[in-house]
Design an enzyme around this catalytic site. Structure first.
Site, PDB file in Angstrom:
ATOM      1  N   LEU A  31      47.761  79.007  35.717  1.00  0.00           N
ATOM      2  CA  LEU A  31      47.988  80.443  35.913  1.00  0.00           C
ATOM      3  C   LEU A  31      46.702  81.122  36.374  1.00  0.00           C
ATOM      4  O   LEU A  31      46.577  82.344  36.344  1.00  0.00           O
ATOM      5  CB  LEU A  31      48.461  81.083  34.601  1.00  0.00           C
ATOM      6  CG  LEU A  31      49.796  80.557  34.068  1.00  0.00           C
ATOM      7  CD1 LEU A  31      50.032  81.012  32.639  1.00  0.00           C
ATOM      8  CD2 LEU A  31      50.937  81.024  34.957  1.00  0.00           C
ATOM      9  N   PRO A  52      47.983  75.209  29.463  1.00  0.00           N
ATOM     10  CA  PRO A  52      48.435  75.396  30.848  1.00  0.00           C
ATOM     11  C   PRO A  52      47.714  76.532  31.572  1.00  0.00           C
ATOM     12  O   PRO A  52      48.018  76.823  32.722  1.00  0.00           O
ATOM     13  CB  PRO A  52      49.929  75.709  30.688  1.00  0.00           C
ATOM     14  CG  PRO A  52      50.070  76.223  29.313  1.00  0.00           C
ATOM     15  CD  PRO A  52      48.962  75.682  28.480  1.00  0.00           C
ATOM     16  N   GLU A  53      46.746  77.171  30.906  1.00  0.00           N
ATOM     17  CA  GLU A  53      46.077  78.341  31.496  1.00  0.00           C
ATOM     18  C   GLU A  53      45.638  78.135  32.940  1.00  0.00           C
ATOM     19  O   GLU A  53      45.773  79.007  33.785  1.00  0.00           O
ATOM     20  CB  GLU A  53      44.836  78.723  30.658  1.00  0.00           C
ATOM     21  CG  GLU A  53      45.143  79.573  29.446  1.00  0.00           C
ATOM     22  CD  GLU A  53      45.575  78.759  28.231  1.00  0.00           C
ATOM     23  OE1 GLU A  53      45.913  77.562  28.367  1.00  0.00           O
ATOM     24  OE2 GLU A  53      45.588  79.332  27.126  1.00  0.00           O
ATOM     25  N   VAL A  54      45.079  76.941  33.226  1.00  0.00           N
ATOM     26  CA  VAL A  54      44.521  76.707  34.554  1.00  0.00           C
ATOM     27  C   VAL A  54      45.593  76.853  35.634  1.00  0.00           C
ATOM     28  O   VAL A  54      45.320  77.300  36.745  1.00  0.00           O
ATOM     29  CB  VAL A  54      43.815  75.325  34.605  1.00  0.00           C
ATOM     30  CG1 VAL A  54      44.800  74.178  34.477  1.00  0.00           C
ATOM     31  CG2 VAL A  54      42.987  75.180  35.867  1.00  0.00           C
TER      32      VAL A  54
END
Ligand code: NAD
Length: 700
Positions: free
Chosen positions: A143, A139-141
């Site tokens: 954030l 899910p980094e993208v």
């Protein structure tokens, strides 16, 4: 042996590493874990000759939660060297684990997101618990980040550039175990209590396991830019990305794409370096901070969840139109019995059909059971025993008074009475019922089944107990609430009105419509401003204007709207024509008449002014909402603006946009004054903003 990682060695000489951070409910990539990982890797290397393999698992409900967002959210550009060094250090530890010379298996007992998946990818084999609640992904993208512990490099090497980008990296998808298996991210899905046995069995069968990309001659699936066939397709990547982002200023997808493509052309160690540099650029930048802040604000808002323990069992939804039908669906899905009332049973039946249509597309839900909970009716007597009323009839105070009068003595004597009005004052509507203390606004957003926000509105007479119960409804529906005080348009409708208002004003000034649309999209709004206006219908601002009566301050946009509706017969999408054309009901091009009737060739508004007029209009209105007590928290403003009304996510929310503006609050104020001098007094900074800037404060 360490605080966060337990070491258990069995008779089979397999070492089971169980991650269990005593300080937190979930395992994260914090300093304690990284230090412990180093100790563990040192020991594994030292005892390697007596070990047959390693299993990595967790004692928590989730496998591993990923990066330490508290820390990542506070890193400035001056710490770039440290960030880079720690990212490289972590990668070196994971690399030592995968090149230990013994098989290493991840027994993924719960969700593995972000850093958790990176850890699992550094293992040779991944066995995941067969549980639909388990999520696997990066899910980094979302954030504003990229997976900087080898996540980009390893997924590209395992899945190929295109697959890695599309299925895991660019959109932050969270995959269920079956999907992760299908995508090739994991190798086995097994019952949770079999994970350890399966891991050990794999170790026994693969004593010499290595990573596929460590085998000589390994080729990245799908090819790399070094191959002509792949290189020929390469220019399509940034073009597709640009199209998907519509020009919005999100740096993470761009860096992910660059790290993936550049990293695929070099050896593993260099690829890690490239990934580390792109990661550092994101972590030390402003946008990741905004997005991480929004994540925490979201948690804060979601925690305001009402304390009442008894869930609502039976809801009366009044009005089975677009909103009522969808509200009935989410209530039934959450387990409530639903009485869906309209003026005729046929109309109510049509409303129920909405749920049938959605459920037909969701075979994984118990469709029949959910549908059976919805009873269409036209008879108020059928609402006996309802402990909750949600009204969604036409936006007309007299009609709303009438429907509440009809049902208030039929439903349970203490039923919570809610209205889904988007613009009418709650206190005015409460006048129509005898139990005003139990009356509250519950403002859903369309489409209700997808939009996570509910704006809860406290009227003048609403009791604290009723507010608490209303938050309970939101919790039961698994949505995020914000709480606002009563005022015309509350927070969300009032603020989005300034966004659309600015778009309309620019058009009235003679700015070319395509430029206005591009300005809103490139500012990061999910829908272009005139396209959104078409969806909302042009009759809406006219209705609002009429409702204000003498209190309305006329603007040049009023005449534009009147001409669009009355002279050109173009009231918006539902009327078949608006700022856009809708052949066959589908949005096509902008109506060419806009150029002929409204554009003025000499008008030249700088592009950045167009963008900032929209962003500033919303931010300034939100400050006023805070000052007037319509909003009671900064978190509600930020969360409500992103989740409810499409304020660009990269900003971290409508008030965070002010904090992070170049030069902070003083910079924002200077720019507001510039916009006020050029475009009108509505951009003058309000008193609260000036006060905060003087005191050196921010909106927190
Ligand atoms: P709609 O016109 O689609 O539906 C209204 C329904 O109410 C119709 O089916 C109508 O037959 C029914 N109705 C009329 N009189 C009734 C009566 N006496 N008893 C029972 N039903 C009756 O309208 P909508 O878009 O669903 O909006 C409903 C409410 O929700 C409005 O207050 C609106 O402001 C609010 N709202 C709308 C949106 C949106 O995006 N459309 C978003 C948030 C809130």
């Amino acid at each position: 042996m360490t605080d966060t990682i337990r070491w258990d060695r069995g008779d089979d000489a397999v070492v089971v590493l169980t991650i269990d951070d005593p300080a937190r409910s979930a395992n994260t990539m914090n300093a304690a874990f990284v230090a412990d990982l180093e100790t563990v890797v040192d020991r594994l290397e030292a005892e390697k000759d007596t070990i047959t393999g390693v299993v990595v698992t967790s004692a928590k409900k989730t496998f591993f939660a990923g990066g330490d967002l508290d820390r990542l959210g506070g890193i400035g550009p001056d710490q770039a060297a440290d960030v880079y060094a720690s990212s490289m250090h972590l990668k070196s530890l994971l690399r030592r684990l995968e090149t230990l010379g013994r098989p290493v298996v991840a027994a993924v007992n719960g969700s593995a997101l972000g850093g958790g998946l990176e850890l699992a990818l550094a293992c040779h084999h991944r066995v995941v618990a067969d549980d639909p609640r388990v999520e696997i992904g990066f899910p980094e993208v979302t954030l504003g980040l990229l997976p900087g512990a080898g996540g980009v490099v390893r997924t590209v090497r395992l899945l190929g550039i295109a697959q890695a980008l599309l299925t895991v990296l660019l959109r932050g998808q969270r995959l269920r175990p079956a999907k992760a298996l299908e995508a090739g991210l994991v190798h086995q899905v097994a019952p949770r209590d079999e994970l350890l046995d399966r891991a050990k069995a794999w170790i026994a069968e693969n004593p010499n396991a290595v990573q596929p990309y460590d085998v000589k001659g390994y080729r990245i699936p799908g090819g790399t830019p070094a191959q002509a066939s792949f290189a020929a397709n390469l220019p399509a990547f940034p073009a597709t990305l640009r199209k998907e982002l519509k020009g919005a200023p999100y740096p993470a997808p761009r860096n992910i794409l660059a790290a993936a493509v550049e990293g695929a052309q070099v050896d593993l160690a260099t690829a890690f370096t490239i990934e580390g540099r792109y990661f550092t650029e994101l972590v030390t930048g402003q946008i990741a901070k905004n997005m991480i802040k929004a994540f925490f604000f979201d948690l804060q808002a979601a925690n305001a969840r009402g304390t009442n323990a008894t869930p609502f069992a039976k809801v009366a939804v009044l009005g089975a139109g677009m909103m009522g039908a969808a509200i009935a669906y989410v209530c039934a899905k959450a387990g409530m019995q639903v009485l869906l009332k309209d003026v005729t049973v046929e109309a109510a039946e049509r409303g129920k059909q909405y749920s049938a249509k959605i459920l037909a597309k969701k075979p994984f839900l118990p469709g029949e059971e959910i549908l059976a909970r919805i009873t269409p009716t036209a008879d108020p007597a059928d609402l006996a025993g309802c402990d909750l009323v949600i009204e969604a009839v036409f936006e007309d105070p007299a009609l709303k008074h009438k429907v509440f009068a009809e049902v208030q003595d039929v439903v349970a004597p203490d039923a919570l009475l809610c209205s889904n009005t988007s613009t009418l004052p709650i206190s005015l509507l409460a006048d129509g019922v005898t139990r005003q203390q139990d009356f509250v606004g519950l403002h859903f957003f369309s489409p209700v089944d997808k939009m996570p926000l509910v704006e809860v509105i406290k009227g003048a007479a609403t009791s604290d107990a009723a507010l608490d119960r209303a938050l309970g409804v939101v919790r039961q529906l698994k949505k995020t609430p914000i709480v606002v005080n009563d005022s015309r348009g509350f927070f969300t409708s009032r603020v989005i009105g300034t966004f659309t208002g600015e778009g309309l004003l620019m058009l009235a000034e003679g700015v070319a419509a395509p430029s206005i649309e591009q300005a809103s999209l490139q500012a990061g709004y999910p829908a272009a401003v005139l396209a959104l206006m078409d969806e909302l219908t042009l009759t809406l601002p006219r209705k609002i204007r009429l409702a204000y009566g003498d209190a309305w301050t006329p603007t040049p946009a009023d005449a534009l709207i009147d001409r669009m509706i009355d002279e050109f017969g173009r009231p918006g999408r539902s009327g078949g024509a608006g700022f856009y054309e809708y052949p066959g009901g589908k949005r096509d091009r902008l109506w060419p008449g806009l150029r002929e009737h409204f554009a003025k060739p000499g008008v030249d508004v700088p592009f950045v002014d167009m963008q900032e007029r929209m962003l500033f209009a919303e931010a300034l209105e939100s400050v006023k909402c805070l000052d007037e007590g319509v909003l009671t928290s900064v978190a509600d403003a930020n969360v409500g603006s992103i989740l409810g009304i499409g304020f660009p996510g990269w900003t971290g929310g409508v008030l965070q946009y002010i904090n992070q503006y170049d030069g902070g609050l003083p910079g924002f104020i200077a720019r507001s004054r510039e916009l006020a001098a050029r475009y009108g007094a509505r951009f003058e900074p309000p008193a609260l903003l000036l006060r905060k800037a003087e005191q050196g404060e921010q909106f927190v």
